[in-house]
Design a protein around this motif. Structure first.
Motif, PDB file in Angstrom:
ATOM      1  N   THR A  35      12.897  14.114 -22.912  1.00  0.00           N
ATOM      2  CA  THR A  35      12.023  15.247 -22.391  1.00  0.00           C
ATOM      3  C   THR A  35      12.189  16.435 -23.360  1.00  0.00           C
ATOM      4  O   THR A  35      12.951  15.974 -24.560  1.00  0.00           O
ATOM      5  N   GLU A  36      11.528  17.439 -23.344  1.00  0.00           N
ATOM      6  CA  GLU A  36      11.457  18.586 -24.289  1.00  0.00           C
ATOM      7  C   GLU A  36      12.987  19.110 -24.630  1.00  0.00           C
ATOM      8  O   GLU A  36      13.218  19.292 -25.627  1.00  0.00           O
ATOM      9  N   GLU A  37      13.802  18.987 -23.326  1.00  0.00           N
ATOM     10  CA  GLU A  37      14.968  19.621 -23.577  1.00  0.00           C
ATOM     11  C   GLU A  37      15.933  18.828 -24.286  1.00  0.00           C
ATOM     12  O   GLU A  37      16.739  19.048 -25.013  1.00  0.00           O
ATOM     13  N   MET A  38      15.777  17.365 -24.031  1.00  0.00           N
ATOM     14  CA  MET A  38      16.504  16.469 -24.653  1.00  0.00           C
ATOM     15  C   MET A  38      16.340  16.470 -26.446  1.00  0.00           C
ATOM     16  O   MET A  38      17.217  16.368 -27.024  1.00  0.00           O
ATOM     17  N   LEU A  39      15.140  16.606 -26.655  1.00  0.00           N
ATOM     18  CA  LEU A  39      14.774  16.692 -28.095  1.00  0.00           C
ATOM     19  C   LEU A  39      15.434  17.872 -28.673  1.00  0.00           C
ATOM     20  O   LEU A  39      15.852  17.991 -30.011  1.00  0.00           O
ATOM     21  N   GLN A  40      15.388  19.076 -27.740  1.00  0.00           N
ATOM     22  CA  GLN A  40      15.840  20.258 -28.363  1.00  0.00           C
ATOM     23  C   GLN A  40      17.226  20.279 -28.598  1.00  0.00           C
ATOM     24  O   GLN A  40      17.974  20.908 -29.654  1.00  0.00           O
ATOM     25  N   ASP A  41      17.675  19.684 -27.481  1.00  0.00           N
ATOM     26  CA  ASP A  41      19.454  19.345 -27.582  1.00  0.00           C
ATOM     27  C   ASP A  41      19.811  18.501 -28.991  1.00  0.00           C
ATOM     28  O   ASP A  41      20.956  18.715 -29.619  1.00  0.00           O
ATOM     29  N   ARG A  42      18.957  17.412 -29.144  1.00  0.00           N
ATOM     30  CA  ARG A  42      19.503  16.668 -30.330  1.00  0.00           C
ATOM     31  C   ARG A  42      19.103  17.468 -31.437  1.00  0.00           C
ATOM     32  O   ARG A  42      19.877  17.044 -32.448  1.00  0.00           O
ATOM     33  N   LEU A  77       3.033  12.820 -21.073  1.00  0.00           N
ATOM     34  CA  LEU A  77       3.652  14.143 -20.644  1.00  0.00           C
ATOM     35  C   LEU A  77       4.495  14.745 -21.566  1.00  0.00           C
ATOM     36  O   LEU A  77       5.004  15.682 -21.233  1.00  0.00           O
ATOM     37  N   LEU A  78       4.542  14.195 -22.804  1.00  0.00           N
ATOM     38  CA  LEU A  78       5.519  14.845 -23.668  1.00  0.00           C
ATOM     39  C   LEU A  78       4.786  14.855 -25.067  1.00  0.00           C
ATOM     40  O   LEU A  78       4.522  13.895 -25.829  1.00  0.00           O
ATOM     41  N   ASN A  79       4.337  16.127 -25.360  1.00  0.00           N
ATOM     42  CA  ASN A  79       3.794  16.285 -26.735  1.00  0.00           C
ATOM     43  C   ASN A  79       4.783  16.668 -27.809  1.00  0.00           C
ATOM     44  O   ASN A  79       5.149  17.902 -27.812  1.00  0.00           O
ATOM     45  N   VAL A  80       5.365  16.038 -28.550  1.00  0.00           N
ATOM     46  CA  VAL A  80       6.283  16.078 -29.546  1.00  0.00           C
ATOM     47  C   VAL A  80       5.776  17.338 -30.461  1.00  0.00           C
ATOM     48  O   VAL A  80       6.808  17.930 -30.815  1.00  0.00           O
ATOM     49  N   ASP A  81       4.589  17.286 -30.824  1.00  0.00           N
ATOM     50  CA  ASP A  81       4.110  17.974 -31.771  1.00  0.00           C
ATOM     51  C   ASP A  81       4.095  19.693 -31.277  1.00  0.00           C
ATOM     52  O   ASP A  81       4.114  20.633 -31.966  1.00  0.00           O
ATOM     53  N   ARG A  82       4.252  19.805 -30.068  1.00  0.00           N
ATOM     54  CA  ARG A  82       4.104  21.143 -29.591  1.00  0.00           C
ATOM     55  C   ARG A  82       5.556  21.812 -29.124  1.00  0.00           C
ATOM     56  O   ARG A  82       5.707  23.021 -28.826  1.00  0.00           O
ATOM     57  N   ILE A  83       6.550  20.708 -29.360  1.00  0.00           N
ATOM     58  CA  ILE A  83       8.002  21.632 -28.997  1.00  0.00           C
ATOM     59  C   ILE A  83       8.530  22.256 -30.278  1.00  0.00           C
ATOM     60  O   ILE A  83       8.356  22.068 -31.344  1.00  0.00           O
ATOM     61  N   GLU A  84       8.996  23.433 -29.765  1.00  0.00           N
ATOM     62  CA  GLU A  84       9.664  24.592 -30.727  1.00  0.00           C
ATOM     63  C   GLU A  84      10.928  24.640 -30.604  1.00  0.00           C
ATOM     64  O   GLU A  84      11.651  24.415 -29.385  1.00  0.00           O
ATOM     65  N   VAL A  85      11.517  25.014 -31.670  1.00  0.00           N
ATOM     66  CA  VAL A  85      13.217  25.355 -31.822  1.00  0.00           C
ATOM     67  C   VAL A  85      13.179  26.727 -32.380  1.00  0.00           C
ATOM     68  O   VAL A  85      12.397  26.874 -33.249  1.00  0.00           O
ATOM     69  N   THR A  86      14.273  27.273 -32.071  1.00  0.00           N
ATOM     70  CA  THR A  86      14.608  28.483 -32.728  1.00  0.00           C
ATOM     71  C   THR A  86      16.094  28.350 -33.570  1.00  0.00           C
ATOM     72  O   THR A  86      16.671  27.986 -33.133  1.00  0.00           O
ATOM     73  N   ILE A  87      15.787  28.964 -35.022  1.00  0.00           N
ATOM     74  CA  ILE A  87      16.760  28.800 -36.015  1.00  0.00           C
ATOM     75  C   ILE A  87      16.959  30.257 -36.365  1.00  0.00           C
ATOM     76  O   ILE A  87      15.866  30.797 -37.284  1.00  0.00           O
ATOM     77  N   GLY A  88      17.776  30.878 -35.926  1.00  0.00           N
ATOM     78  CA  GLY A  88      17.898  32.503 -36.337  1.00  0.00           C
ATOM     79  C   GLY A  88      16.720  33.341 -35.709  1.00  0.00           C
ATOM     80  O   GLY A  88      16.543  33.192 -34.315  1.00  0.00           O
ATOM     81  N   GLU A  89      16.131  33.865 -36.647  1.00  0.00           N
ATOM     82  CA  GLU A  89      14.883  34.696 -36.078  1.00  0.00           C
ATOM     83  C   GLU A  89      13.520  33.805 -36.121  1.00  0.00           C
ATOM     84  O   GLU A  89      12.504  34.133 -35.684  1.00  0.00           O
ATOM     85  N   LEU A  90      13.579  32.624 -36.820  1.00  0.00           N
ATOM     86  CA  LEU A  90      12.266  31.870 -36.744  1.00  0.00           C
ATOM     87  C   LEU A  90      12.275  30.783 -35.758  1.00  0.00           C
ATOM     88  O   LEU A  90      13.141  30.316 -34.864  1.00  0.00           O
ATOM     89  N   THR A  91      11.058  30.760 -35.298  1.00  0.00           N
ATOM     90  CA  THR A  91      10.738  29.542 -34.067  1.00  0.00           C
ATOM     91  C   THR A  91       9.633  28.938 -34.716  1.00  0.00           C
ATOM     92  O   THR A  91       8.659  29.217 -35.336  1.00  0.00           O
ATOM     93  N   LEU A  92      10.192  27.578 -34.974  1.00  0.00           N
ATOM     94  CA  LEU A  92       9.215  26.485 -35.609  1.00  0.00           C
ATOM     95  C   LEU A  92       9.065  25.155 -34.945  1.00  0.00           C
ATOM     96  O   LEU A  92       9.633  24.884 -33.934  1.00  0.00           O
ATOM     97  N   PRO A  93       7.885  24.513 -35.160  1.00  0.00           N
ATOM     98  CA  PRO A  93       7.844  23.222 -34.393  1.00  0.00           C
ATOM     99  C   PRO A  93       8.987  22.276 -34.765  1.00  0.00           C
ATOM    100  O   PRO A  93       9.415  22.097 -35.756  1.00  0.00           O
TER     101      PRO A  93
END
Length: 78
Positions: A23-30, A61-77
């Motif tokens: 899931t999106e959450e699992m990939l963000q957690d990883r 149901l999961l487009n990995v290319d559209r998942i974003e993560v936040t690092i400090g002030e940056l939000t990146l794919p």
């Protein structure tokens, strides 16, 4: 008895399906775990985690290319 078997089969299928399809959450957690390894100078584990994320395919149901993560002030794919 048949209803009980159907319920058990449905629950088992859900558990197995959830294990194989990230899931999106699992990939963000990883990703967060990979960041923690990197911050702790454990580059071997960090690279392993990021490589696993990179190899994750897109699913209907999961487009990995559209998942974003936040690092400090940056939000990146991811």
């Amino acid at each position: 008895m048949t209803h009980l078997l159907l319920i058990i089969a449905a629950v088992s299928t859900g558990v197995v399906g959830a294990h194989f399809f990230p899931t999106e959450e699992m990939l963000q957690d990883r990703f967060a775990l990979g960041q923690q390894y990197y911050a702790a100078n454990d580059h071997e584990n960090s690279v392993q985690i990021f490589s696993e994320i990179e190899k994750t395919p897109n699913y209907a149901l999961l487009n990995v290319d559209r998942i974003e993560v936040t690092i400090g002030e940056l939000t990146l794919p991811i």
